[in-house]
Design a protein around this motif. Structure first.
Motif, PDB file in Angstrom:
ATOM      1  N   ARG A 124      15.515  72.897  40.485  1.00 20.14           N
ATOM      2  CA  ARG A 124      14.113  73.497  40.937  1.00 20.14           C
ATOM      3  C   ARG A 124      14.366  74.919  41.879  1.00 20.14           C
ATOM      4  O   ARG A 124      13.800  75.831  41.696  1.00 20.14           O
ATOM      5  CB  ARG A 124      13.324  72.585  41.625  1.00 20.14           C
ATOM      6  CG  ARG A 124      12.891  71.146  40.601  1.00 20.14           C
ATOM      7  CD  ARG A 124      11.951  71.874  39.660  1.00 20.14           C
ATOM      8  NE  ARG A 124      11.719  70.870  38.597  1.00 20.14           N
ATOM      9  CZ  ARG A 124      10.499  70.803  38.165  1.00 20.14           C
ATOM     10  NH1 ARG A 124       9.383  71.620  38.543  1.00 20.14           N
ATOM     11  NH2 ARG A 124      10.203  70.047  37.151  1.00 20.14           N
ATOM     12  N   ALA A 125      15.479  74.483  42.840  1.00 18.92           N
ATOM     13  CA  ALA A 125      15.531  75.761  43.754  1.00 18.92           C
ATOM     14  C   ALA A 125      16.107  77.146  42.788  1.00 18.92           C
ATOM     15  O   ALA A 125      15.760  78.034  43.253  1.00 18.92           O
ATOM     16  CB  ALA A 125      16.368  75.487  45.023  1.00 18.92           C
ATOM     17  N   THR A 126      16.988  76.708  42.256  1.00 18.12           N
ATOM     18  CA  THR A 126      17.763  77.980  41.433  1.00 18.12           C
ATOM     19  C   THR A 126      16.893  78.516  40.562  1.00 18.12           C
ATOM     20  O   THR A 126      16.821  79.737  40.375  1.00 18.12           O
ATOM     21  CB  THR A 126      19.012  77.464  40.724  1.00 18.12           C
ATOM     22  OG1 THR A 126      20.047  76.853  41.725  1.00 18.12           O
ATOM     23  CG2 THR A 126      19.760  78.355  39.942  1.00 18.12           C
ATOM     24  N   ALA A 127      15.930  77.713  39.758  1.00 18.47           N
ATOM     25  CA  ALA A 127      15.004  78.112  38.857  1.00 18.47           C
ATOM     26  C   ALA A 127      13.919  79.214  39.511  1.00 18.47           C
ATOM     27  O   ALA A 127      13.682  80.163  39.057  1.00 18.47           O
ATOM     28  CB  ALA A 127      14.310  77.174  38.143  1.00 18.47           C
ATOM     29  N   ARG A 128      13.495  78.529  40.866  1.00 17.34           N
ATOM     30  CA  ARG A 128      12.689  79.749  41.635  1.00 17.34           C
ATOM     31  C   ARG A 128      13.204  80.800  42.125  1.00 17.34           C
ATOM     32  O   ARG A 128      12.784  82.180  41.790  1.00 17.34           O
ATOM     33  CB  ARG A 128      12.340  78.832  42.773  1.00 17.34           C
ATOM     34  CG  ARG A 128      11.108  77.893  42.687  1.00 17.34           C
ATOM     35  CD  ARG A 128      10.663  77.159  44.004  1.00 17.34           C
ATOM     36  NE  ARG A 128       9.520  76.111  43.787  1.00 17.34           N
ATOM     37  CZ  ARG A 128       9.534  75.235  43.440  1.00 17.34           C
ATOM     38  NH1 ARG A 128      10.581  74.507  42.997  1.00 17.34           N
ATOM     39  NH2 ARG A 128       8.239  74.542  43.360  1.00 17.34           N
ATOM     40  N   ARG A 129      14.644  80.986  42.635  1.00 17.41           N
ATOM     41  CA  ARG A 129      15.439  81.935  42.867  1.00 17.41           C
ATOM     42  C   ARG A 129      15.546  83.026  41.686  1.00 17.41           C
ATOM     43  O   ARG A 129      15.256  84.349  41.770  1.00 17.41           O
ATOM     44  CB  ARG A 129      16.782  81.624  43.412  1.00 17.41           C
ATOM     45  CG  ARG A 129      16.649  80.931  44.714  1.00 17.41           C
ATOM     46  CD  ARG A 129      17.872  80.682  45.447  1.00 17.41           C
ATOM     47  NE  ARG A 129      17.795  79.922  46.544  1.00 17.41           N
ATOM     48  CZ  ARG A 129      18.200  78.653  46.596  1.00 17.41           C
ATOM     49  NH1 ARG A 129      18.603  78.015  45.692  1.00 17.41           N
ATOM     50  NH2 ARG A 129      18.344  78.089  47.689  1.00 17.41           N
ATOM     51  N   ALA A 130      15.751  82.256  40.519  1.00 14.47           N
ATOM     52  CA  ALA A 130      16.191  83.284  39.154  1.00 14.47           C
ATOM     53  C   ALA A 130      14.792  83.976  38.929  1.00 14.47           C
ATOM     54  O   ALA A 130      14.669  85.159  38.606  1.00 14.47           O
ATOM     55  CB  ALA A 130      16.522  82.303  38.316  1.00 14.47           C
ATOM     56  N   LEU A 131      13.718  83.011  38.813  1.00 16.01           N
ATOM     57  CA  LEU A 131      12.625  83.836  38.167  1.00 16.01           C
ATOM     58  C   LEU A 131      11.899  84.665  39.218  1.00 16.01           C
ATOM     59  O   LEU A 131      11.229  85.576  38.765  1.00 16.01           O
ATOM     60  CB  LEU A 131      11.382  82.455  38.018  1.00 16.01           C
ATOM     61  CG  LEU A 131      12.160  81.466  36.881  1.00 16.01           C
ATOM     62  CD1 LEU A 131      11.249  80.315  36.783  1.00 16.01           C
ATOM     63  CD2 LEU A 131      11.954  82.265  35.438  1.00 16.01           C
ATOM     64  N   GLY A 132      11.922  84.084  40.622  1.00 14.63           N
ATOM     65  CA  GLY A 132      11.531  85.289  41.571  1.00 14.63           C
ATOM     66  C   GLY A 132      12.444  86.566  41.384  1.00 14.63           C
ATOM     67  O   GLY A 132      11.455  87.715  41.572  1.00 14.63           O
ATOM     68  N   ALA A 133      13.479  86.672  41.407  1.00  8.87           N
ATOM     69  CA  ALA A 133      14.061  87.760  41.207  1.00  8.87           C
ATOM     70  C   ALA A 133      13.612  88.818  39.784  1.00  8.87           C
ATOM     71  O   ALA A 133      13.617  89.687  39.894  1.00  8.87           O
ATOM     72  CB  ALA A 133      15.688  87.721  41.035  1.00  8.87           C
ATOM     73  N   LEU A 134      13.412  87.942  38.757  1.00  8.18           N
ATOM     74  CA  LEU A 134      13.032  88.590  37.798  1.00  8.18           C
ATOM     75  C   LEU A 134      11.614  88.940  37.639  1.00  8.18           C
ATOM     76  O   LEU A 134      11.362  90.075  37.184  1.00  8.18           O
ATOM     77  CB  LEU A 134      12.813  87.551  36.618  1.00  8.18           C
ATOM     78  CG  LEU A 134      12.860  87.932  35.136  1.00  8.18           C
ATOM     79  CD1 LEU A 134      13.880  88.572  34.519  1.00  8.18           C
ATOM     80  CD2 LEU A 134      12.478  86.713  33.943  1.00  8.18           C
ATOM     81  N   LEU A 135      10.702  88.397  38.521  1.00  9.05           N
ATOM     82  CA  LEU A 135       9.277  88.867  38.713  1.00  9.05           C
ATOM     83  C   LEU A 135       9.165  89.609  40.081  1.00  9.05           C
ATOM     84  O   LEU A 135       8.082  90.002  40.307  1.00  9.05           O
ATOM     85  CB  LEU A 135       8.590  87.613  38.637  1.00  9.05           C
ATOM     86  CG  LEU A 135       8.457  87.139  37.164  1.00  9.05           C
ATOM     87  CD1 LEU A 135       7.735  85.846  37.195  1.00  9.05           C
ATOM     88  CD2 LEU A 135       7.834  88.005  36.108  1.00  9.05           C
TER      89      LEU A 135
END
Length: 280
Positions: free
Chosen positions: A76-87
């Motif tokens: 959950r944390a890694t997904a948030r970081r990845a998607l945050g960087a993308l958006l």
């Protein structure tokens, strides 16, 4: 009425041209698929735990195994970081909501979805061999599957989930790594489609999905429509080179289903962008 997304500044204080909505439009114009692949930790990192919401924290506490809890928290944390960087936004401003069927609105089935920010980025997650894969795309849905390559027994090739053409192709291959890879190519391609559709094998028979294991690269798969939609759906499916010993595939919509392509080949709208962290 709320103002359009473009009027907001994002969490880093930049203007509308760098807002999540504007960045999503740029992603959609490129048509690329983004894939992240990482190894799961053995214990929970407090920095990961701090990014969870209340419901996710409760779910983590309910997991009996420390390793499973650490994997859930890190995912959950890694997904948030990845998607945050993308958006273009902070990880804490990203939320992944529960499944929701885009066709009938049922919360008991459906693909993974982004609940914050309010942009229609399609998501899916899969786990294999102590790793996790996250897929994101700008179509209406996306599905990803990953499986560890293991030796395939001879009797498995007669199982009912294979189509006649798939079984013939697999039986014609020599036993060993070549046949094993083709077998898992069939499985991950079909599973990626089912995950994108948001239904499982109890609703859609796998032997009605031809996966074209002899074709490398992108293939066009036709899937019988789930009970809530009817009809057929068409999906462009691409194999993913994540790691040695792993078979993986990602599926995205190909538009209205037409006549099946006898060759199975397809042309994806964009490229696959693979993001590999240092611990992959």
């Amino acid at each position: 009425m709320a103002p359009p997304h473009d009027m907001y500044e994002n969490s880093r204080g930049r203007g509308a041209e760098n807002s999540p909505a504007a960045l999503f439009r740029a992603l959609r114009a490129g048509g690329d698929t983004h894939i992240w692949w990482w190894r799961q930790p053995l214990s929970t990192d407090p920095a990961d735990l701090a990014l969870l919401n209340t419901e996710e924290f409760r779910q983590a506490l309910c997991l009996r195994s420390e390793r499973d809890a650490a994997a859930f928290v890190h995912t959950r944390a890694t997904a948030r970081r990845a998607l945050g960087a993308l958006l273009g936004m902070a990880a804490e401003d990203v939320d992944i909501g529960p499944p929701l069927c885009p066709a009938c609105g049922d919360s008991l089935h459906g693909p993974t979805r982004l609940s914050r920010p309010e942009v229609p980025l399609a998501l899916d997650l899969a786990r294999a061999g102590g790793h996790t894969v996250l897929a994101a795309g700008t179509g209406s849905a996306i599905g990803v599957d990953a499986e560890m390559l293991r030796p395939v027994r001879q009797d498995v090739l007669s199982e009912s989930w294979l189509t006649p053409d798939e079984a013939l192709h697999l039986l014609a291959l020599p036993r060993g790594p070549v046949r094993d890879a083709a077998f898992y190519r069939c499985w991950t391609r079909k599973e990626a489609v089912l995950k994108a559709v948001g239904h499982g094998v109890n609703d859609i028979r796998l032997d009605r999905i031809e996966s074209y294991p002899a074709v490398t690269g992108a293939v066009l798969l036709h899937c019988p429509g789930p009970p809530c939609t009817g009809g057929r759906t068409a999906w462009v499916v691409q194999d993913l080179a994540l790691s040695t010993g792993v078979a993986a595939a990602v599926a995205e919509p190909a538009g209205p289903a037409g006549p099946a392509d006898p060759g199975g080949a397809a042309t994806p709208r964009g490229q696959v962008r693979l993001h590999l962290p240092g611990n992959a």
